[in-house]
Motif scaffolding. Structure first.
Motif, short mmCIF file in Angstrom:
data_model
loop_
_atom_site.label_atom_id
_atom_site.label_comp_id
_atom_site.label_asym_id
_atom_site.label_seq_id
_atom_site.Cartn_x
_atom_site.Cartn_y
_atom_site.Cartn_z
N LYS A 4 41.14 27.55 42.13
CA LYS A 4 41.04 28.97 41.83
C LYS A 4 40.05 29.21 40.70
CE LYS A 4 45.01 29.03 38.74
NZ LYS A 4 46.27 29.64 38.44
N THR A 5 39.34 30.31 40.82
CA THR A 5 38.46 30.80 39.78
C THR A 5 38.77 32.26 39.60
OG1 THR A 5 36.74 29.28 40.48
CG2 THR A 5 36.07 31.11 39.09
N VAL A 6 38.98 32.67 38.36
CA VAL A 6 39.33 34.05 38.10
C VAL A 6 38.38 34.58 37.04
CG1 VAL A 6 41.12 35.61 37.29
CG2 VAL A 6 41.73 33.65 38.70
N ALA A 7 37.73 35.69 37.32
CA ALA A 7 36.85 36.35 36.36
C ALA A 7 37.35 37.77 36.16
CB ALA A 7 35.43 36.37 36.88
N LYS A 18 38.21 39.41 39.79
CA LYS A 18 37.69 38.81 41.01
C LYS A 18 38.28 37.41 41.11
CE LYS A 18 33.44 37.54 43.35
NZ LYS A 18 31.97 37.58 43.28
N ALA A 19 39.01 37.16 42.19
CA ALA A 19 39.64 35.86 42.40
C ALA A 19 38.99 35.18 43.59
CB ALA A 19 41.14 36.03 42.64
N ILE A 20 38.73 33.88 43.43
CA ILE A 20 38.12 33.08 44.50
C ILE A 20 39.03 31.89 44.75
CG2 ILE A 20 36.09 31.78 45.19
CD1 ILE A 20 34.55 33.33 43.02
N LYS A 21 39.40 31.68 46.00
CA LYS A 21 40.19 30.49 46.31
C LYS A 21 39.55 29.73 47.46
CE LYS A 21 43.71 32.60 49.25
NZ LYS A 21 45.14 32.80 49.44
N MET A 22 39.75 28.43 47.44
CA MET A 22 39.19 27.55 48.46
C MET A 22 40.29 27.27 49.47
SD MET A 22 37.09 24.06 47.80
CE MET A 22 38.47 23.10 47.23
N ILE A 37 38.50 41.27 45.02
CA ILE A 37 38.56 41.97 43.74
C ILE A 37 39.82 42.81 43.74
CG2 ILE A 37 37.43 43.68 42.27
CD1 ILE A 37 34.77 42.69 43.35
N MET A 38 40.63 42.64 42.69
CA MET A 38 41.94 43.29 42.64
C MET A 38 42.36 43.51 41.19
SD MET A 38 43.94 39.86 43.67
CE MET A 38 42.56 39.35 44.63
N THR A 39 43.51 44.12 41.01
CA THR A 39 44.05 44.28 39.66
C THR A 39 44.62 42.94 39.20
OG1 THR A 39 46.21 44.94 40.49
CG2 THR A 39 44.62 46.70 40.06
N PRO A 40 44.69 42.71 37.89
CA PRO A 40 45.20 41.43 37.40
C PRO A 40 46.63 41.10 37.84
CG PRO A 40 44.08 42.61 35.64
CD PRO A 40 44.17 43.54 36.81
N GLU A 41 47.44 42.12 38.10
CA GLU A 41 48.83 41.88 38.51
C GLU A 41 48.92 41.28 39.91
OE1 GLU A 41 47.80 45.02 37.40
OE2 GLU A 41 48.45 44.61 35.35
N GLU A 42 47.92 41.49 40.76
CA GLU A 42 47.96 41.01 42.14
C GLU A 42 47.39 39.61 42.33
OE1 GLU A 42 45.67 44.05 44.01
OE2 GLU A 42 47.33 45.45 44.12
N VAL A 43 46.83 39.01 41.27
CA VAL A 43 46.14 37.73 41.40
C VAL A 43 47.09 36.61 41.84
CG1 VAL A 43 44.88 35.95 40.13
CG2 VAL A 43 44.31 38.35 39.80
N ASP A 44 48.25 36.52 41.21
CA ASP A 44 49.18 35.43 41.55
C ASP A 44 49.62 35.48 43.01
OD1 ASP A 44 49.11 34.20 39.07
OD2 ASP A 44 50.75 35.43 38.29
#
Length: 50
Positions: A4-7, A18-22, A37-44
């Motif tokens: 995961k990469t989170v910016a 912006k979250a990127i997953k492989m 691209i989402m809100t920080p609460e939705e990343v997990d």
């Protein structure tokens, strides 16, 4: 399984991330990258989905 990469991105009124997953393709076995691209609460929840 997933790298995961989170910016963090900031706009005028909202904080966005912006979250990127492989993800490994079940068909070919190759890895692809899924970006969102989402809100920080939705990343997990995004990173936990398959």
């Amino acid at each position: 399984m997933a790298k995961k990469t989170v910016a963090t991105l900031q706009t005028a009124s909202k904080r966005l991330t912006k979250a990127i997953k492989m993800v490994k393709s079940p068909k070919t076995g190759a890895y692809t990258f899924v970006e969102s691209i989402m809100t920080p609460e939705e990343v997990d929840s995004f990173l936990q989905k398959k």
